[in-house]
Design a protein around this motif. Structure first.
Motif, short mmCIF file in Angstrom:
data_model
loop_
_atom_site.label_atom_id
_atom_site.label_comp_id
_atom_site.label_asym_id
_atom_site.label_seq_id
_atom_site.Cartn_x
_atom_site.Cartn_y
_atom_site.Cartn_z
N THR A 81 18.22 46.02 -103.72
CA THR A 81 18.93 47.20 -104.20
C THR A 81 17.92 48.26 -104.65
OG1 THR A 81 19.05 46.49 -106.52
CG2 THR A 81 20.83 45.76 -105.02
N THR A 82 18.40 49.48 -104.82
CA THR A 82 17.54 50.55 -105.32
C THR A 82 16.90 50.16 -106.64
OG1 THR A 82 18.95 52.20 -104.24
CG2 THR A 82 17.50 52.98 -105.99
N TYR A 83 17.69 49.58 -107.53
CA TYR A 83 17.19 49.16 -108.84
C TYR A 83 16.23 47.98 -108.72
CZ TYR A 83 17.17 46.39 -113.11
OH TYR A 83 16.77 45.61 -114.18
N GLY A 84 16.71 46.89 -108.14
CA GLY A 84 15.93 45.65 -108.12
C GLY A 84 14.63 45.77 -107.36
N GLN A 85 14.68 46.34 -106.17
CA GLN A 85 13.46 46.49 -105.38
C GLN A 85 12.51 47.49 -106.05
OE1 GLN A 85 14.01 47.07 -101.18
NE2 GLN A 85 11.88 47.68 -100.84
N GLY A 86 13.08 48.55 -106.62
CA GLY A 86 12.24 49.55 -107.26
C GLY A 86 11.43 48.99 -108.41
N VAL A 87 12.09 48.28 -109.34
CA VAL A 87 11.37 47.75 -110.49
C VAL A 87 10.40 46.65 -110.06
CG1 VAL A 87 13.07 46.00 -111.19
CG2 VAL A 87 11.63 47.10 -112.92
N ALA A 88 10.76 45.87 -109.03
CA ALA A 88 9.86 44.84 -108.51
C ALA A 88 8.60 45.46 -107.93
CB ALA A 88 10.58 44.00 -107.46
N GLU A 89 8.74 46.57 -107.24
CA GLU A 89 7.57 47.25 -106.66
C GLU A 89 6.66 47.81 -107.74
OE1 GLU A 89 9.40 50.00 -103.98
OE2 GLU A 89 9.46 48.54 -102.32
N PHE A 90 7.25 48.37 -108.81
CA PHE A 90 6.43 48.86 -109.91
C PHE A 90 5.68 47.70 -110.59
CE2 PHE A 90 9.56 52.48 -109.94
CZ PHE A 90 8.65 53.44 -109.54
N PHE A 91 6.38 46.56 -110.76
CA PHE A 91 5.74 45.39 -111.35
C PHE A 91 4.59 44.92 -110.46
CE2 PHE A 91 5.08 40.85 -111.53
CZ PHE A 91 4.96 40.61 -112.89
N LYS A 92 4.85 44.79 -109.16
CA LYS A 92 3.85 44.30 -108.22
C LYS A 92 2.59 45.17 -108.21
CE LYS A 92 3.25 43.49 -103.21
NZ LYS A 92 2.35 44.61 -102.86
N ALA A 93 2.79 46.48 -108.14
CA ALA A 93 1.65 47.40 -108.06
C ALA A 93 0.77 47.27 -109.30
CB ALA A 93 2.14 48.83 -107.90
N ASP A 94 1.39 47.19 -110.47
CA ASP A 94 0.58 47.10 -111.69
C ASP A 94 -0.02 45.70 -111.85
OD1 ASP A 94 -0.13 48.79 -114.11
OD2 ASP A 94 0.55 46.94 -115.07
N ALA A 95 0.71 44.68 -111.41
CA ALA A 95 0.16 43.32 -111.47
C ALA A 95 -1.12 43.22 -110.64
CB ALA A 95 1.20 42.31 -110.97
N GLU A 96 -1.12 43.81 -109.47
CA GLU A 96 -2.31 43.79 -108.62
C GLU A 96 -3.46 44.56 -109.25
OE1 GLU A 96 -0.20 43.23 -104.24
OE2 GLU A 96 -0.48 45.25 -105.03
N LYS A 97 -3.15 45.68 -109.91
CA LYS A 97 -4.19 46.44 -110.61
C LYS A 97 -4.83 45.61 -111.71
CE LYS A 97 -2.25 51.10 -110.05
NZ LYS A 97 -1.61 52.24 -110.77
N LYS A 98 -4.04 44.73 -112.32
CA LYS A 98 -4.54 43.92 -113.42
C LYS A 98 -5.18 42.62 -112.94
CE LYS A 98 -1.66 45.76 -117.10
NZ LYS A 98 -1.46 47.05 -116.48
N GLY A 99 -5.27 42.43 -111.64
CA GLY A 99 -5.98 41.27 -111.11
C GLY A 99 -5.13 40.05 -110.86
N MET A 100 -3.81 40.17 -111.06
CA MET A 100 -2.95 39.04 -110.73
C MET A 100 -2.80 38.94 -109.21
SD MET A 100 0.11 39.06 -113.60
CE MET A 100 0.12 40.79 -114.03
N LYS A 101 -2.73 37.73 -108.72
CA LYS A 101 -2.55 37.50 -107.29
C LYS A 101 -1.06 37.41 -106.98
CE LYS A 101 -3.99 34.60 -103.42
NZ LYS A 101 -4.73 33.38 -103.00
N VAL A 102 -0.57 38.35 -106.18
CA VAL A 102 0.83 38.32 -105.77
C VAL A 102 0.92 37.47 -104.51
CG1 VAL A 102 2.82 39.69 -105.06
CG2 VAL A 102 1.24 40.60 -106.79
#
Length: 396
Positions: A178-199
């Motif tokens: 959904t617009t909501y679910g995918q959107g917030v997941a993408e924001f989480f993913k992008a910042d997680a990768e910046k912080k060195g977490m492996k997605v």
């Protein structure tokens, strides 16, 4: 000389004119309607009903000043069923009713965005208690507001908690498309990768019952954390099945999981999981106790998350209508939309003042931990973290 019959007829006519005069004057001051739009049926009805009831309670509590001005104020609730096409259809009916001067809603950003296009064309104010997708306000519509935070902040709050407090090294991200679910997941993913977490995985699913095809690869990759971007009705059976199949990862998600129905469906599988929220249970707001007591007394149940936000959003809308109705005339929709921008309101969820885009200048974000499998104790979930963050500025 007037005959007795004529005098009688004249007297009766005078009586009816005088008797009906107050009614006629009340009609001159038109009925003002407040609409709400949220899912009142289907799997997301728990949160949607909370929005409607929070709106109803505020209309009853704060309509007095408008009634003193001679207006009749009523709530007209609409069931958008969490479906964009239904929301848009309702929106067309709403704007066609000229007595409706504002909308409180929606729950789902994917419903709010297309519906608000209809409101925009009619200059009808929409104040959202729950929509967190950045697009809601980033379009710069003068009639669209929200009292809650945004997913481009909420996703980062989640990833910072996962990295800093949970010390997560690997994460599997799932969303509901959904617009909501995918959107917030993408924001989480992008910042997680910046912080060195492996997605180790990122996928969307519309599955509601059998999650084996997703759980099997998750088990094989054995992540430290599973992040679910979506709504509780889908997340709860997924979390329950994941635990039943031996998945040991920690669970985290956004405020779409923030409902007592998550515990009702998933039970002990979600005890100890974390979620971020732009709302949180009313127990996290010191000023909300009276609201919670009044809500429970009237409706026989505890308020769901976003009920308090709907209550405050409605109070803001009514204040704006009062301001726009100075002089006693029924205000235009344009005047109401403009007046909202000038309202500074301290309500049960804090102080709300809007920026140029319609976001609150500062919004609260929470990280909470599920404390019990008992849905009646959802309000006792443990507040782990609270942040007050300014709304992002305009995109460059």
């Amino acid at each position: 000389m007037i005959s007795h019959r004529l005098r009688t007829a004249f007297g009766l006519a005078t009586f009816f004119v005088l008797a009906l005069a107050p009614f006629g004057r009340a009609q001159d001051k038109a009925t003002i309607k407040i609409a709400s739009q949220s899912p009142l049926s289907g799997g997301q009805a728990a949160l949607g009903e909370g929005i409607k009831l929070g709106t109803q309670l505020a209309v009853e509590k704060f309509k007095g000043d408008l009634e003193k001005m001679g207006f009749r104020v009523v709530l007209v609730p609409y069931d958008d069923q969490a479906k964009p096409d239904v929301g848009v259809s309702n929106a067309k009916n709403i704007v066609a009713d000229t007595q409706i001067l504002g909308v409180i809603g929606h729950l789902n950003s994917g419903v709010a965005i297309p519906s608000s296009e209809v409101y925009k064309d009619a200059s009808l104010a929409m104040i959202s208690p729950a929509n967190t997708n950045p697009t809601i306000t980033d379009r710069g519509y003068k009639n669209v507001y929200r009292v809650c935070g945004r997913d481009d902040v909420q996703g980062v709050v989640g990833s910072e908690f996962a990295s800093g407090e949970l010390k997560v090294k690997s994460v599997y991200v799932i969303h509901d498309k959904t617009t909501y679910g995918q959107g917030v997941a993408e924001f989480f993913k992008a910042d997680a990768e910046k912080k060195g977490m492996k997605v180790v995985g990122f996928e969307g699913t519309e599955e509601k019952s059998n999650f084996d095809p997703i759980i099997t690869p998750i088990k094989a990759k054995n992540p430290d954390l599973i992040y679910f971007g979506g709504i509780y009705e889908q997340a709860a059976p997924f979390f329950k099945q994941a635990r039943e199949r031996g998945v040991k990862a920690k669970f985290l998600g956004p405020d779409g999981l923030d409902s007592s129905d998550l515990a009702k469906i998933a039970g002990k599988a979600v005890v100890g999981m974390y979620y971020t929220s732009v709302a949180g249970p009313v127990t996290v707001y010191p000023a909300a106790k009276q609201f919670a007591d009044e809500y429970k007394k009237k409706f026989g149940k505890n308020p769901e998350p976003f009920a308090a936000q709907a209550y405050d959003a409605t109070a803001i809308l009514l204040k704006a209508i009062e301001a726009a109705a100075k002089g006693g005339a029924t205000p235009s929709r344009e005047a109401v939309s403009a007046a909202i921008r000038d309202v500074k309101y301290t309500g049960v969820t804090g102080t709300v003042q809007f920026d140029a885009k319609g976001d609150p200048k500062k919004a609260l974000y929470f990280v909470l931990e599920v404390a019990s499998a008992d849905p009646q104790k959802w309000g006792d979930n443990k507040e782990v973290k609270r942040l007050s963050i300014a709304a992002p500025g305009p995109k460059a």
